[in-house]
Design a protein around this motif. Sequence first.
Motif, mmCIF file in Angstrom:
data_model
loop_
_atom_site.group_PDB
_atom_site.id
_atom_site.type_symbol
_atom_site.label_atom_id
_atom_site.label_comp_id
_atom_site.label_asym_id
_atom_site.label_seq_id
_atom_site.Cartn_x
_atom_site.Cartn_y
_atom_site.Cartn_z
ATOM 1 N N ASP A 69 2.494 3.885 2.175
ATOM 2 C CA ASP A 69 1.406 4.608 2.817
ATOM 3 C C ASP A 69 1.621 4.590 4.330
ATOM 4 O OD1 ASP A 69 -0.932 5.699 3.755
ATOM 5 O OD2 ASP A 69 -2.249 4.462 2.512
ATOM 6 N N ARG A 83 1.362 5.639 -1.228
ATOM 7 C CA ARG A 83 0.665 6.921 -1.365
ATOM 8 C C ARG A 83 1.462 7.784 -2.332
ATOM 9 N NH1 ARG A 83 -3.425 9.482 1.469
ATOM 10 N NH2 ARG A 83 -3.460 7.743 2.960
ATOM 11 N N GLN A 137 -2.809 10.631 -2.848
ATOM 12 C CA GLN A 137 -3.843 9.608 -2.734
ATOM 13 C C GLN A 137 -3.241 8.218 -2.494
ATOM 14 O OE1 GLN A 137 -6.897 10.385 -2.428
ATOM 15 N NE2 GLN A 137 -6.616 12.541 -2.975
ATOM 16 N N PRO A 138 -3.950 7.349 -1.750
ATOM 17 C CA PRO A 138 -3.457 5.994 -1.488
ATOM 18 C C PRO A 138 -3.723 5.066 -2.669
ATOM 19 C CG PRO A 138 -5.577 6.290 -0.424
ATOM 20 C CD PRO A 138 -5.231 7.617 -1.043
ATOM 21 N N ARG A 193 0.857 -1.180 0.000
ATOM 22 C CA ARG A 193 0.000 0.000 0.000
ATOM 23 C C ARG A 193 0.891 1.227 0.000
ATOM 24 N NH1 ARG A 193 -4.941 -0.240 4.093
ATOM 25 N NH2 ARG A 193 -5.412 1.577 2.790
ATOM 26 N N ASP A 202 -0.287 5.421 6.742
ATOM 27 C CA ASP A 202 -1.453 4.904 7.461
ATOM 28 C C ASP A 202 -1.454 3.383 7.448
ATOM 29 O OD1 ASP A 202 -2.251 7.494 7.913
ATOM 30 O OD2 ASP A 202 -3.599 7.549 6.186
ATOM 31 N N ASP A 257 -11.429 7.095 -3.570
ATOM 32 C CA ASP A 257 -10.342 7.903 -3.009
ATOM 33 C C ASP A 257 -10.043 9.114 -3.894
ATOM 34 O OD1 ASP A 257 -9.861 6.293 -0.746
ATOM 35 O OD2 ASP A 257 -8.617 4.915 -1.915
#
Length: 239
Positions: free
Chosen positions: A226, A147, A166-167, A145, A228, A202
């Motif tokens: 990412d 970004r 954006q992811p 994942r 997060d 997203d």
Amino acid sequence: MIGIHDVGGYHMGPIETRDDLVFHEWWEGLVFSLVLVSAVQGTWSLAEFRHIIEQMPPAEYLRSSYYVHWLEAVEELCVRDGFVSREELTARRQAIYNGETPATMPAQVDAEAAQNLREGIQNLAHTGLGVRRPDQPRLFHAGDRVRARVLAVPGHTRLPRYVWGQPGVVVSYSGTYPLPDTEASGGDNPEPTYMVRFAGADLWGPGTETNVSVVLSLFESYMDLDPDAVAVGQKAVSQ
């Protein structure tokens, strides 16, 4: 760079298409051919070609058509590479405005040159004006994942603005190629590239049609893991 050319992913209204025509004006085919021939004979890269178009004044860019953009760039590059002078182009343009019949070039038959040109154009179809380089150690792998970075650079870049910040999820590795950002100014900096999927929600919000996604080919320096997703993974491990 941030410019009027970077409108991908934005709501710009319906696009009018005509599937029955490849070119809408007779001269567009000539420009297309000229770009292919000059790409084979010249020294320029696709990144340089695109960056010249990006530097057109916004008002001129908007009021001119797609192949006018191409003509603007190929004229600039042919002058740079010494195939024609700016004075010759100006004189020919003025002659056309005056209704004068342009002088025709004498016919030449060079079978070897024609074959070299034919092979060069065929190679363009496979390489896209870019040659794959040896693989390098990679930062990302399928399933990671990531970004997209916010990349407000003054020069050329192939990271579209609508995915900034954006992811996304890495789908696959696509090979190592010259980074357009440096290639546009004559540099050479090969980087791994990846196919990355971005969810429509997203990019355009919760009102986006269900199950819509966009897959982009991105260079490694266009994205980070990412934070997060990393934080969630670390929490899961600690538990």
